[in-house]
Design an enzyme around this catalytic site. Structure first.
Site, PDB file in Angstrom:
ATOM      1  CB  ILE A 115      -1.010   0.023   1.176  1.00  0.00           C
ATOM      2  CG1 ILE A 115      -0.301   0.099   2.528  1.00  0.00           C
ATOM      3  CG2 ILE A 115      -1.944  -1.186   1.120  1.00  0.00           C
ATOM      4  CD1 ILE A 115      -1.234   0.453   3.679  1.00  0.00           C
ATOM      5  CB  CYS A 116       0.389   4.108  -2.072  1.00  0.00           C
ATOM      6  SG  CYS A 116       0.973   5.613  -2.688  1.00  0.00           S
ATOM      7  CG  LEU A 117       2.175   3.655   3.917  1.00  0.00           C
ATOM      8  CD1 LEU A 117       3.386   3.286   4.730  1.00  0.00           C
ATOM      9  CD2 LEU A 117       0.899   3.306   4.659  1.00  0.00           C
TER      10      LEU A 117
END
Ligand SMILES: [Zn+2]
Lengths: 176, 412
Positions: A115-117
């Protein structure tokens, strides 16, 4: 900035103290104990707030973690496999949380469903080494990600609701 | 629709397919098909200027007095970590230059979504990047030895092997001459930093910003220059108001131009470093919006959190003490950030979408147009105060009991 709800969730998770990664022998065992203690407290908090939202377990060395996480949207529960490795530079760098089933369905992911934080995660993590652990990464990274992305994926019909599988104890035993 | 038109269309389709088939057969047997040349191995580099010599223009560098001994390129080994938009182009440049050996590390696959970048082709989709790169590179120059590793260097399972290949992966079984970091994330850079600090390996870091309009390269010599963990990562200001930058919906943008430019800077400096010509940049930034190129250098942080960085610093100081006199180094990066902490012992940071204010001490020693991604954390002086009973007690508990207790919560 991090929203108040996340901030208050974070504040209730015990802070860790051992600066050790998976290559640090006995110090890592100590760190791993702290990780479990913080996770236990976090899951307790979630259950008390009627907001239980993940199940996790690790391999023997505590270097690889896997389990389930779920998000309730319009009264339907969407559940996903979650997995991550503890990097050699942990806790200097946070674990890269992945939802492999959603790989390719959203642009807010890197390879293999990582996931892209948000821009806020890394500075906050960096400033709280070694006090933040896995529980903090989940609360600050995965929780807010699911809250934003799942409704969006449902709306775009990229994920559909599936009846809980009878074999999954995590799915059938939760929400009580 | 008339039947003749359909027939014509079918004829055209058959002709197109025949052409494709011929091309496919051709690529399988290049040396037997007219117009397709397969480059064969060349034992020694020659400066003879003939059409068939792929090295003549490189060897001309020697004739012109730019490089003393260009053939030495064949003795060098370079490890490239990350074979994406920058790493693949860097690998191609070194391959065309006739580098001795390349080690390629990546665990990603080629996807159609990568086709806005250079090097990979749509027909390579689905192949691992290292395998696809190896095939293309070997076709361009079979003289280069290419070793590939399709794994993630940040995990415990692969890290020791990774360090081993850096230490023993050269043509002579010794350490590689240079490691190039062409990865796209902080975690992998920190893993490369860790490996290089542990074994004293010189490396180049490179990067392109997530908005695709800035980039940088940085030389890291353990003990002598700042390591990647000495201070928070540097950001080349893009010149656009970062508050108006729309990040919703995507992780990152990318441009083949910015990546190609950064790869060019990276390999230009790699060649200068290996073949000893010109000046090797310690840090070179690239702001694509203004075509602005800040450059500077950094001394290591004596309080770096990385043990091996501090150890390498000590070794370097001991080495310096034995030498007559060293050149005065440019501004050291002193980190003395202001810390504000809330009641719970969690350190909060100001919105990182706002670049740190110029003149703030977190950016001391930096040239204009470059700032730190965030303030450096203060030394952990208060960690113990915030530790709760859960954590204090954990040390005395048995790990298996804790694991059991945690697992038991799953069924409740
Ligand atoms: Zn350092």
């Amino acid at each position: 900035m991090v929203d108040d709800a996340t901030k208050s969730t974070l504040a209730k998770i015990p802070l860790l103290k051992t600066r050790a990664g998976p290559r640090d022998g006995d110090a890592w065992i100590l760190r791993l104990k702290e990780e479990y203690a913080a996770l236990i407290k976090y899951v307790q908090n979630n259950k008390e707030a009627d907001n239980d939202w993940f199940r996790l377990e690790s391999n023997k060395d505590g270097t690889r973690w896997f389990g389930k996480c779920w998000f309730v949207h319009d009264l339907l529960k969407y559940e996903f496999d979650v997995e991550f490795d503890i990097p050699v530079t942990y806790p200097e760098t946070a674990p890269e949380l992945a939802l492999p089933e959603l790989d390719g369905k959203t642009a807010k992911m890197y390879r293999e469903g990582k996931i892209c934080l948000t821009d806020h995660f890394k500075p906050l993590w960096a400033r709280n080494v070694p006090r933040f652990g896995i529980a903090h990464a989940l609360a600050l990274g995965l929780g807010p990600w699911l809250a934003v992305e799942i409704p969006d994926l449902v709306e775009k019909k990229l994920i559909v609701y599936n009846e809980p599988k009878a074999s999954s104890s995590a799915a059938s035993g939760s929400g009580q | 629709m008339s039947s003749t038109k359909t027939e014509d269309e079918l004829r055209a389709r058959v002709a197109a397919l025949e052409q494709q088939l011929a091309a496919a057969l051709g690529s399988a047997q290049p040396s037997t098909t007219a117009g397709l040349v397969k480059r064969t191995k060349i034992a020694t580099m020659s400066s003879e200027v003939v059409d068939s010599n792929p090295y003549s223009r490189l060897m001309a560098l020697k004739r012109m007095g730019i490089v003393d001994n260009y053939e030495r390129i064949r003795d060098f080994t370079v490890a490239i970590v990350g074979v994406g938009g920058v790493g693949s182009v860097a690998a191609e440049m070194l391959t065309r230059c006739g580098i001795g050996k390349l080690l390629l590390f990546d665990y990603d696959k080629v996807e159609l979504a990568n086709m806005n970048r250079l090097f990979f082709r749509p027909d390579q989709s689905g192949f691992s990047k290292v395998q696809a790169a190896q095939e293309t590179l070997q076709g361009i120059n079979p003289d280069v030895t290419i070793e590939t590793h399709n794994y993630n260097v940040t995990t415990v399972a692969n890290f020791a092997h990774f360090v081993g290949r850096i230490k023993e992966g050269s043509l002579t079984g010794g350490p590689v001459d240079l490691v190039l970091s062409c990865v796209d994330n902080f975690e992998a850079r920190m893993a490369i930093n860790q490996a290089c600090n542990e074994i004293g390996q010189t490396w180049f870091e490179s990067g392109v910003s997530e908005n695709a309009v800035s980039g940088h390269i940085q030389l890291l010599i353990p003990g002598e220059t700042a390591c990647f963990a000495c201070a928070p990562p540097l950001v080349v200001a893009s010149g656009i108001d970062e508050k108006t930058l729309k990040r919703d919906g995507v992780c990152a943008a990318s441009l083949p131009t910015t990546m190609g430019i950064v790869a060019g800077f990276l390999i230009q400096n790699t060649l200068k470093y290996l073949l000893k010509f010109g000046t090797v940049s310690r840090y070179l930034g690239y702001n694509a919006m203004l075509d602005f190129f800040p450059s500077m250098e950094f001394r290591p942080n004596e309080q770096c959190t990385n043990f091996h960085c501090r150890r390498q610093q000590q070794l370097y100081q001991e080495k310096l003490a034995l030498q007559p006199k060293a050149d005065g180094a440019v501004a050291a990066v002193a980190e003395e950030a202001v810390v504000h902490e809330d009641d719970f012992g969690i350190e909060l940071v100001s919105d990182s979408a706002e670049p740190a204010v110029a003149g703030h001490n977190a950016n001391a020693g930096l040239v204009a147009g470059v700032h730190r991604a965030y303030d450096a954390p203060a030394p952990s002086h208060h960690a113990d105060a915030a530790v709760t009973s859960e954590i204090s007690e954990a040390a005395s508990l048995d790990l298996e009991d804790l694991q059991k207790q945690f697992m038991a919560m799953n069924s409740k």
